[in-house]
Design an enzyme around this catalytic site. Structure first.
Site, PDB file in Angstrom:
ATOM      1  N   GLU A  92       0.820  -1.202   0.000  1.00 54.88           N
ATOM      2  CA  GLU A  92       0.000   0.000   0.000  1.00 54.88           C
ATOM      3  C   GLU A  92       0.860   1.262   0.000  1.00 54.88           C
ATOM      4  O   GLU A  92       1.901   1.317   0.652  1.00 54.88           O
ATOM      5  CB  GLU A  92      -0.904   0.014   1.229  1.00 54.88           C
ATOM      6  CG  GLU A  92      -1.935  -1.087   1.208  1.00 54.88           C
ATOM      7  CD  GLU A  92      -2.466  -1.424   2.587  1.00 54.88           C
ATOM      8  OE1 GLU A  92      -3.638  -1.776   2.682  1.00 54.88           O
ATOM      9  OE2 GLU A  92      -1.679  -1.326   3.554  1.00 54.88           O
ATOM     10  N   CYS A 336      -2.240   1.255   7.788  1.00 57.74           N
ATOM     11  CA  CYS A 336      -1.364   0.290   7.129  1.00 57.74           C
ATOM     12  C   CYS A 336      -1.993  -1.101   7.083  1.00 57.74           C
ATOM     13  O   CYS A 336      -2.436  -1.617   8.102  1.00 57.74           O
ATOM     14  CB  CYS A 336      -0.022   0.210   7.853  1.00 57.74           C
ATOM     15  SG  CYS A 336       0.850   1.769   7.921  1.00 57.74           S
TER      16      CYS A 336
END
EC number: 2.1.1.192
Length: 347
Positions: A92, A336
């Site tokens: 990501e 996250c």
């Protein structure tokens, strides 16, 4: 087997292309095409001769990233991308459009091995380290997005999935590559590195002499609570982490940021705020309070606004430099690991 040239320093590019008869200056041309112009096909590098372009195509490749998934926040300020590398692994990367410029949060590992109880990145462990080139590819992908808006990346936060200091050499190469004139030419002061507290590597980073902003994930006001939240504390205790932070501040002259995730009924009590104030007293440091991004798999919730304000007030009354992180991307699971886990689970 073709050699990936993306992520190499200009000296490394010169060394690998030299055996094929390319002049030394061609390394600078290749670097500019890749890192500044976003060109990843040798055939499009028009200031290099056709003969040399053909040799480059035959013997080298340029590995970049592709977007596998994307989510946009409702206010248009945060964009989260799941970026895939040549081997199918994905991480990501988050773009945050701040009032002071555009910040990109990059990942340094596929997954994470730290085991922090509040984080989604660590749910499936760590798959592998990223190379410096793979980290740079994330930033350049975001730069391309921003160029369409007439803008560019201003600051980099090494705070995505993974523990940066567990991938020390690759992360350092990435930082130096970002600083290079033929790449982003970004000031070291525009880069923030966040760590869960790997003490030997913090001390090693302090000795590098780079004026990076260091951010240490603290998340607890005492040793026992930190061990409960962060298994790494069983290896490097809270006193050791604080000593490493002091050493970094002393060596670099840079104020260290200590991040403190506020979790309802776990570390958000009045006594925790008072303990934290005592811990921070006299240090060249800031405290960044972060209301936890709820992670379904973890069952952790954020405190209410009154509790957050009271916690901050206690620190301010004791003259501790403190800010409460402005929330961005909560509606798109910007914490996250959340988007990656969603895609993996859906597949």
């Amino acid at each position: 087997m073709s050699n990936n040239i993306f992520g190499m320093f200009i000296e490394e590019i010169a060394a690998v292309v030299h055996p094929y008869g390319l002049p030394k200056y061609s390394a600078g041309q290749i670097a500019k095409w890749m890192y500044q112009d976003g060109v990843y096909d040798f055939k499009d590098m028009t200031n290099i001769s056709k003969k040399h372009r053909a040799l480059l195509t035959e013997h080298f490749v340029i590995h970049s990233v592709t977007a596998r998934a994307v989510e946009q926040s409702s206010d248009g300020k945060t964009s989260k991308y799941l970026l895939e590398f040549h081997d199918g692994m994905a991480v990501e990367t988050v773009l945050m459009r701040q009032h002071y410029g555009n910040s990109v949060c990059i990942s340094t590992q596929v997954g994470c091995a730290m085991g922090c109880v509040f984080c989604a990145s660590t749910l499936n462990g760590v798959s592998r380290n990223l190379t410096g080139g793979e980290m740079l590819a994330q930033v350049l992908f975001i730069n391309k997005v921003l160029q369409q808006e007439g803008s560019a990346v201003n600051t980099i936060v090494i705070m995505g999935s993974g523990e940066p200091l567990a991938n020390y050499d690759n992360v350092l190469n990435f930082i130096k590559l970002c600083h290079a004139e033929y790449s982003l030419h970004l000031s070291y002061r525009g880069i923030t590195l966040s760590t869960s507290g790997l003490v030997p590597e913090i001390n090693r980073l302090a000795a590098e002499g780079l004026p990076l902003t260091l951010s240490i994930s603290l998340h607890a006001s005492n040793n026992e609570l930190r061990s409960l939240l962060m298994p790494i504390n069983n290896r490097y205790s809270l006193p050791e982490v604080m000593a490493a932070g002091d050493f970094y501040a002393e060596q670099t002259g840079r104020r260290v940021t200590y991040e403190y995730i506020l979790i309802a009924d776990l570390n958000d009590k009045i006594e925790h705020a008072k303990e934290l104030a005592i811990l921070m007293r006299g240090r060249l440091a800031n405290v960044n309070l972060i209301p936890v991004n709820p992670v379904i798999e973890r069952g952790l919730l954020r405190p209410d606004s009154k509790t957050i304000q009271h916690f901050e007030k206690i620190l301010l009354e004791r003259r501790i430099n403190v800010t409460v992180r402005r929330e961005m991307g909560t509606d798109i699971r910007a914490a996250c690991g959340q988007l990656r886990n969603k895609v993996l689970n859906d597949n």
